[in-house]
Scaffold this motif. Structure first.
Motif, PDB file in Angstrom:
ATOM      1  N   ARG A 198      58.387 -44.371  -4.035  1.00 33.39           N
ATOM      2  CA  ARG A 198      57.412 -44.964  -2.974  1.00 33.39           C
ATOM      3  C   ARG A 198      55.910 -44.816  -3.665  1.00 33.39           C
ATOM      4  N   ASP A 199      55.622 -43.837  -4.080  1.00 29.85           N
ATOM      5  CA  ASP A 199      54.165 -43.576  -4.642  1.00 29.85           C
ATOM      6  C   ASP A 199      53.835 -44.527  -5.837  1.00 29.85           C
ATOM      7  N   GLN A 215      62.006 -38.424   7.318  1.00 27.81           N
ATOM      8  CA  GLN A 215      60.931 -38.256   6.593  1.00 27.81           C
ATOM      9  C   GLN A 215      59.807 -39.364   6.311  1.00 27.81           C
ATOM     10  N   TYR A 216      60.598 -40.611   6.272  1.00 32.18           N
ATOM     11  CA  TYR A 216      59.792 -41.701   5.803  1.00 32.18           C
ATOM     12  C   TYR A 216      59.691 -42.924   6.662  1.00 32.18           C
ATOM     13  N   GLU A 261      65.192 -36.472  -2.384  1.00 25.51           N
ATOM     14  CA  GLU A 261      64.018 -36.692  -1.345  1.00 25.51           C
ATOM     15  C   GLU A 261      62.713 -36.823  -2.630  1.00 25.51           C
ATOM     16  N   HIS A 276      60.348 -46.354   8.248  1.00 24.16           N
ATOM     17  CA  HIS A 276      61.663 -47.184   7.889  1.00 24.16           C
ATOM     18  C   HIS A 276      61.238 -48.671   7.335  1.00 24.16           C
ATOM     19  N   ILE A 310      66.042 -38.496   4.442  1.00 16.55           N
ATOM     20  CA  ILE A 310      65.080 -39.407   4.200  1.00 16.55           C
ATOM     21  C   ILE A 310      64.605 -40.177   5.417  1.00 16.55           C
ATOM     22  N   CYS A 321      62.862 -40.468  -4.187  1.00 15.45           N
ATOM     23  CA  CYS A 321      62.298 -41.443  -2.958  1.00 15.45           C
ATOM     24  C   CYS A 321      60.787 -41.186  -3.063  1.00 15.45           C
ATOM     25  N   ARG A 322      60.180 -40.170  -3.117  1.00 20.77           N
ATOM     26  CA  ARG A 322      58.940 -40.039  -3.002  1.00 20.77           C
ATOM     27  C   ARG A 322      58.068 -40.795  -4.423  1.00 20.77           C
ATOM     28  N   GLU A 363      59.626 -48.641   4.526  1.00 20.47           N
ATOM     29  CA  GLU A 363      59.278 -48.220   3.021  1.00 20.47           C
ATOM     30  C   GLU A 363      60.660 -48.088   2.211  1.00 20.47           C
TER      31      GLU A 363
END
Length: 403
Positions: free
Chosen positions: A215-216, A264-265, A208, A267, A261, A211-212, A269
């Motif tokens: 993404r960031d 939380q995110y 996780e 879709h 995931i 992934c973050r 992304e």
């Protein structure tokens, strides 16, 4: 009597004003429906409308092209490569070490790819690389190289997974990529260090953060290899692989990092990459070709509405059992949105041509193709276009459609 008459008149006047305002409001709503404000294109509803309108206006050849994700050869965009990509209207390109010599060369190659116009609306290409860290790192001499996932997991600090992924994402974004085929969410003590750990909890926590971090950094990420291939004892690159474990084991353990995931995110992304492992407890077909795993498990049970992409269809785990003419058709029937073929231009063309013909012959549903293409187009519009591009496209598609 005069007082009573006055009260009635006042009441009628109030009712008249209320009705008049209501009618005016309704008139404004109707006016907005036929002549949308210029801001509509900037809304989520406007993006969805654009994705549908663009999909409707693409030719069938262009639609199938959006579902093709291919590898190329060479370190520059040659005429041969241009013709190959154009003939398929390709929607995505993945680069490997064979395409990457140094940073400036990679930036130039990605810029050339971005400038290609492969469909009538010049939809952006997905430009991807496998940049996991450790063993799976492209252009190690000139790119940020994160430690292997197993090494990061063993250190016990999930924030390290974030930092390395974030640095990786920033680095490949600078090189011109917009998508990383990472992180690996498989649970394993093998896989040459590609897994963050041996328990669902550890892989979930570290995965996780990875992934973050991606993404960031400004790139899309990909969780792989759904529904988890960590139990496989065979390398799917070279041979068929079967995992014989009970359904509940997969559902309660292997799926946990993916479920986290998906829950939380947003879709748009990330993508979910389906692996080529066979799970007899669910289906005799590989996961990437299984409607039980993709449609029932991933879509219906987990509620994932984003893009599903296959692992490389050139791998032995699937290529030994299916011809190029069969494999794309079977994958789309199973619920895949994007077909990944990394190495052989001839095989890529055969997959594209046979998939196109399958729609014409009725073996593949036009409605299913449109659903996949809408997902792809929406993802590209949402992530890769600016305000001016969206406004222009909205006027060319949605507003023109109303005239």
């Amino acid at each position: 009597m005069k007082k009573k008459f006055s009260a009635v008149n006042i009441l009628l006047l109030v009712l008249f004003l209320i009705c008049g305002c209501s009618a005016a409001e309704k008139g404004n709503i109707q006016s907005n429906d036929t002549q949308p404000s210029v801001e509509t294109w900037a809304t989520e509803h406007g993006l969805r409308q654009m994705a549908s309108a663009v999909t409707d206006k693409l030719t069938l050849e262009e639609k199938i092209g959006q579902m093709m994700f291919v590898g190329i050869h060479g370190t520059t965009l040659t005429e041969t490569t241009k013709n190959t990509l154009s003939s398929m209207h390709a929607g995505g390109v993945i680069l490997f070490d064979r395409n990457m010599e140094n940073r400036e060369q990679v930036k130039a190659l990605n810029a050339s790819l971005r400038n290609l116009v492969l469909n009538k609306y010049a939809l952006p290409l997905f430009l991807s690389v496998d940049q996991e860290g450790g063993l799976v790192t492209r252009m190690k001499q000139h790119a940020y190289t994160a430690p292997a996932a197993a090494e990061i997991g063993a250190a016990g600090k999930p924030e390290d997974a974030y930092n390395h992924a974030n640095n990786t994402g920033k680095d490949i974004h600078e090189l011109g990529f917009n998508l990383d085929f990472a992180p690996v969410l498989d649970i394993s003590s093998r896989m040459h260090g590609r897994s963050y750990g041996t328990t669902p909890q550890q892989v979930t926590a570290f995965g996780e953060q990875a992934c973050r971090g991606l993404r960031d950094s400004g790139v899309l990420f990909t969780v792989k290899h759904f529904p988890g291939m960590g139990r496989s004892e065979t390398d799917p690159h070279t041979d068929q692989s079967v995992v014989n474990v009970p359904r509940q084991t997969i559902l309660q353990e292997d799926l946990l990092p993916f479920r986290n995931i998906i829950d939380q995110y947003p879709h748009h992304e990330f993508m979910v990459m389906a692996g080529h492992i066979r799970y007899p407890a669910f289906d005799t077909k590989p996961a990437s070709l299984s409607p039980v795993i993709l449609k029932q498990m991933l879509r219906s049970q987990l509620g994932y509405q984003g893009i599903v992409i296959t692992d490389d269809l050139d791998m032995g785990a699937v290529s030994e059992g299916y011809t190029p003419e069969q494999i794309g058709v079977v994958a789309i029937q199973a619920g895949t949105d994007i077909l990944l073929s990394c190495h052989n231009p001839e095989i890529q063309q055969r997959i594209y041509s046979s998939t196109l013909q399958a729609v014409k012959d009725g073996k593949l549903s036009q409605a299913d193709i449109d659903t996949s293409v809408r997902r792809i187009v929406y993802c590209k519009l949402k992530n890769f276009t600016n305000s001016a591009q969206r406004e222009k496209l909205y006027k060319e598609t949605v507003e023109r459609k109303r005239i």
